[in-house]
Design a protein around this motif. Structure first.
Motif, mmCIF file in Angstrom:
data_model
loop_
_atom_site.group_PDB
_atom_site.id
_atom_site.type_symbol
_atom_site.label_atom_id
_atom_site.label_comp_id
_atom_site.label_asym_id
_atom_site.label_seq_id
_atom_site.Cartn_x
_atom_site.Cartn_y
_atom_site.Cartn_z
ATOM 1 N N ARG A 416 0.824 -1.209 0.000
ATOM 2 C CA ARG A 416 0.000 0.000 0.000
ATOM 3 C C ARG A 416 0.865 1.269 0.000
ATOM 4 N NH1 ARG A 416 -4.620 -2.499 0.337
ATOM 5 N NH2 ARG A 416 -5.031 -4.067 1.917
ATOM 6 N N PHE A 417 1.801 1.249 -0.908
ATOM 7 C CA PHE A 417 2.765 2.355 -0.957
ATOM 8 C C PHE A 417 2.103 3.648 -1.412
ATOM 9 C CE2 PHE A 417 6.345 4.622 -3.024
ATOM 10 C CZ PHE A 417 7.094 4.813 -1.883
ATOM 11 N N LYS A 418 1.084 3.493 -2.270
ATOM 12 C CA LYS A 418 0.407 4.687 -2.779
ATOM 13 C C LYS A 418 -0.167 5.499 -1.608
ATOM 14 C CE LYS A 418 -3.007 6.001 -6.264
ATOM 15 N NZ LYS A 418 -3.618 6.969 -5.374
ATOM 16 N N ASN A 421 2.514 7.661 -0.021
ATOM 17 C CA ASN A 421 2.710 8.877 -0.822
ATOM 18 C C ASN A 421 1.556 9.861 -0.618
ATOM 19 O OD1 ASN A 421 5.135 8.512 -2.153
ATOM 20 N ND2 ASN A 421 4.204 7.404 -3.859
ATOM 21 N N ASP A 430 9.868 8.369 -0.768
ATOM 22 C CA ASP A 430 11.236 8.094 -1.233
ATOM 23 C C ASP A 430 12.090 7.526 -0.104
ATOM 24 O OD1 ASP A 430 10.625 8.993 -3.707
ATOM 25 O OD2 ASP A 430 11.779 10.861 -3.599
ATOM 26 N N ARG A 452 16.732 -2.476 -7.805
ATOM 27 C CA ARG A 452 15.411 -1.820 -7.767
ATOM 28 C C ARG A 452 14.761 -2.139 -9.111
ATOM 29 N NH1 ARG A 452 14.008 4.573 -7.394
ATOM 30 N NH2 ARG A 452 11.773 4.353 -6.978
ATOM 31 N N ARG A 529 -0.966 -9.533 2.211
ATOM 32 C CA ARG A 529 0.228 -8.679 2.282
ATOM 33 C C ARG A 529 1.081 -9.003 3.521
ATOM 34 N NH1 ARG A 529 -3.684 -5.602 -0.054
ATOM 35 N NH2 ARG A 529 -3.154 -4.633 -2.039
#
Ligand SMILES: Nc1nc2c(ncn2[C@@H]2O[C@H](COP(=O)(O)OP(=O)(O)OP(=O)(O)O)[C@@H](O)[C@H]2O)c(=O)[nH]1
Length: 542
Positions: A416-418, A421, A430, A452, A529
């Motif tokens: 759930r990186f969005k 951000n 970042d 990466r 997850r």
């Protein structure tokens, strides 16, 4: 088992012998030899990312250079010789100590299957000096611990009981942004005397010349300005141990004179540069293909063709278009030289070449060339291999592992990186990406691939271990990452990651290993997850 490449051990032995020879004869030429060996050793240590030892060698080199100007100064006065000897013994003592795996070492990791052998190295100590209960000290110690370091805290003026030099010492002043008080300066001097090869960071240094000069005199290597956060300091400490595979510089000499070859090779090896020579330019492509030089030293006039013709031909091949070519010639004609450079050369040196100039030109050209290659292969945010290089590296590891070896490939993605951000902004996102990179770099061996693969997706490839061992290791990283606090403007946040794993011999090609690990990653996402899933697929499937 030695942590050092043989070249460092050999250079250290040459250095010691060189100094003893000079002491017994007092001859200027032997002193020059000694200084050249010292310079070669410094370069090698630099490549091994051992800034503390580099610093000690550079100091000794500077002292030695003061006796370079005049032959008549030799033999040098006894007190100066004793001072040099003392510095030399500190360096040699440190080198001997590091022959056992310590400073280059990484964290020892135990898995369900037990310890994974010698390559999983020992912890790296970082000493944090501050007043009691300084909040930064605890926060820095916590973060360092997560990234595989062993933090130790000490109060100002206190000497640590452990005699082993730490990798780094960080100083946190009591009051942020003020000049360090005399007692702090004295404490830094005392630690510098005891640990000449550790790297010293002074935090919260005001940006005025006087403060910085005083700290540098006391022994600081880096003065971190006021306003920098703990994560900035952490990133600098991680840079210290970043181990891009620092291979020796390789130079191919194309020269028809055996005497010139012997002279050049000797000069290069004194500076820790590896070389290979051919006396017939027609062998160039074949040898370059196999030796992969970082630079070519090209004679201008040879029996079959000229150096300019050979260079023009070389430039026709895409992979050699940027390879540095340095011409060697007794040619003094400026017009000829300019023409030679126009036709593809990078530099012109007139024979006989001073060995120090030769080595320094070669090193400068090679460093630039490697930097260019590096930026094409690495991701700028994390310093890891980029997408395309990661794929090439998986192929390489697979090739090395086949036919019966072991290789595990894993894809890792931040969950759930969005939302991170969206809620905290891109700079915080970042920083979370960088944390994963640091964690992987800190926990895996230098022989493992860490890349990466995309925005918040990483690839790792682990040779020589089986899936159960790999999963034990990745589970530990997953668990530790979930506990890691990431700073944002109003406090800290936690994040998790998911991972898919595939291995030889279930999948036999690089693309099928990557695709299978990616499928397992999707499965990990689908099933909640913060998990690691192994894809066993169809045995022997493609
Ligand atoms: N801060 C930052 N964000 C990036 C970078 N590269 C990609 N992203 C963002 O990463 C996010 C990836 O989001 P998604 O693919 O929807 O996945 P997710 O939110 O991690 O959800 P799951 O993978 O399903 O757990 C997108 O919002 C991208 O804009 C980067 O370099 N920095």
């Amino acid at each position: 088992m030695s942590s050092f490449p043989n070249s460092i051990v050999a250079l250290a032995a040459t250095l010691e012998r060189g100094w003893q020879s000079y002491r017994s004869s007092g001859e200027f030429d032997l002193f020059v030899e000694f200084t050249l060996s010292l310079n070669g050793l410094t370069e090698q240590l630099h490549r091994q990312h051992l800034p503390g030892l580099v610093r000690a060698c550079q100091e000794l080199e500077n002292t030695a250079l003061t006796f370079f100007a005049d032959r008549e100064m030799h033999p040098i006065p006894l007190d100066q010789a004793v001072a040099i000897e003392r510095k030399l013994q500190i360096i040699l003592g440190e080198l001997r100590r590091h022959e056992t795996p310590a400073i280059l070492a990484r964290r020892t990791l135990d898995t369900a299957e037990g310890q994974i052998g010698d390559c999983w190295n020992q912890p790296r100590r970082v000493l944090i000096v501050s007043r009691e209960n300084h909040p930064w000290s605890a926060s820095l110690a916590e973060q360092l611990g997560f990234f595989g370091f062993t933090p130790e805290e000490a109060r100002w003026g206190e000497q640590p009981a452990n005699d082993e030099p730490p990798l780094a010492i960080t100083f946190i002043p009591d009051v942020e942004g003020r000049a360090y008080p005399p007692a702090a300066i004295s404490a830094i001097i005392a630690l510098r005397t005891r640990f000449p090869t550790s790297y010293f960071y002074c935090l919260s240094v005001p940006s005025n010349l006087q403060s910085i000069v005083l700290l540098q005199r006391a022994g600081a290597d880096a003065c971190v300005p006021v306003g920098n956060k703990v994560s900035d300091v952490l990133s600098r400490i991680l840079d210290l141990v970043e181990m891009h595979e620092q291979e020796m510089h390789r130079v191919l000499i194309v020269e028809d004179s055996a005497t010139a070859i012997a002279h050049i090779r000797r000069s290069l090896s004194q500076h820790g540069i590896d070389s290979k020579a051919i006396n017939d330019p027609r062998l160039l492509f074949e040898v370059a293909n196999e030796y992969r030089p970082d630079a070519i030293l090209m004679d201008m006039y040879m029996p079959f063709c000229t150096g300019v013709e050979v260079t023009s031909a070389l430039r026709q091949i895409p992979e050699y278009q940027a390879l540095p070519v340095i011409y060697l010639s007794s040619e003094n004609d400026i017009v000829q030289q300019v023409e030679a450079l126009r036709l593809g050369g990078d530099q012109f040196l007139t024979k006989p070449v001073n060995p120090i100039i030769l080595a320094s030109v070669v090193k400068t050209k090679i460093e630039r060339y490697r930097e260019m290659l590096y930026s094409g292969q690495h991701d700028s945010l994390t310093g890891l291999f980029n997408h395309s290089t990661s794929k090439v590296q998986v192929e390489r590891l697979l090739h090395a592992a086949q036919p019966d070896g072991q290789l595990v490939v894993a894809m890792i993605d931040i969950d759930r990186f969005k939302t991170i951000n969206d809620n905290y902004g891109h700079p915080v996102g970042d920083q979370v990406i960088r944390s994963v990179a640091w964690l992987l770099r800190g926990r895996l061996r230098s022989t493992d691939l860490v890349g990466r693969y995309g925005g918040e997706e990483f690839i790792i490839a682990l040779p020589g271990i089986d899936p159960a061992q790999a999963i034990g290791l990745i589970e530990q990283i997953r668990e530790d990452f979930s506990q890691l606090p990431h700073a944002h403007a109003h406090g800290t946040l936690r994040a998790t990651l998911s991972c898919g794993v595939a291995a030889l011999p279930d999948y036999l090609t690089a693309s099928s290993l990557i695709a299978a690990a990616d499928d397992a990653l999707l499965e990990a996402k689908r099933t909640g997850r913060n998990r690691v899933v192994l894809n066993r697929g169809n045995p022997q499937g493609q």
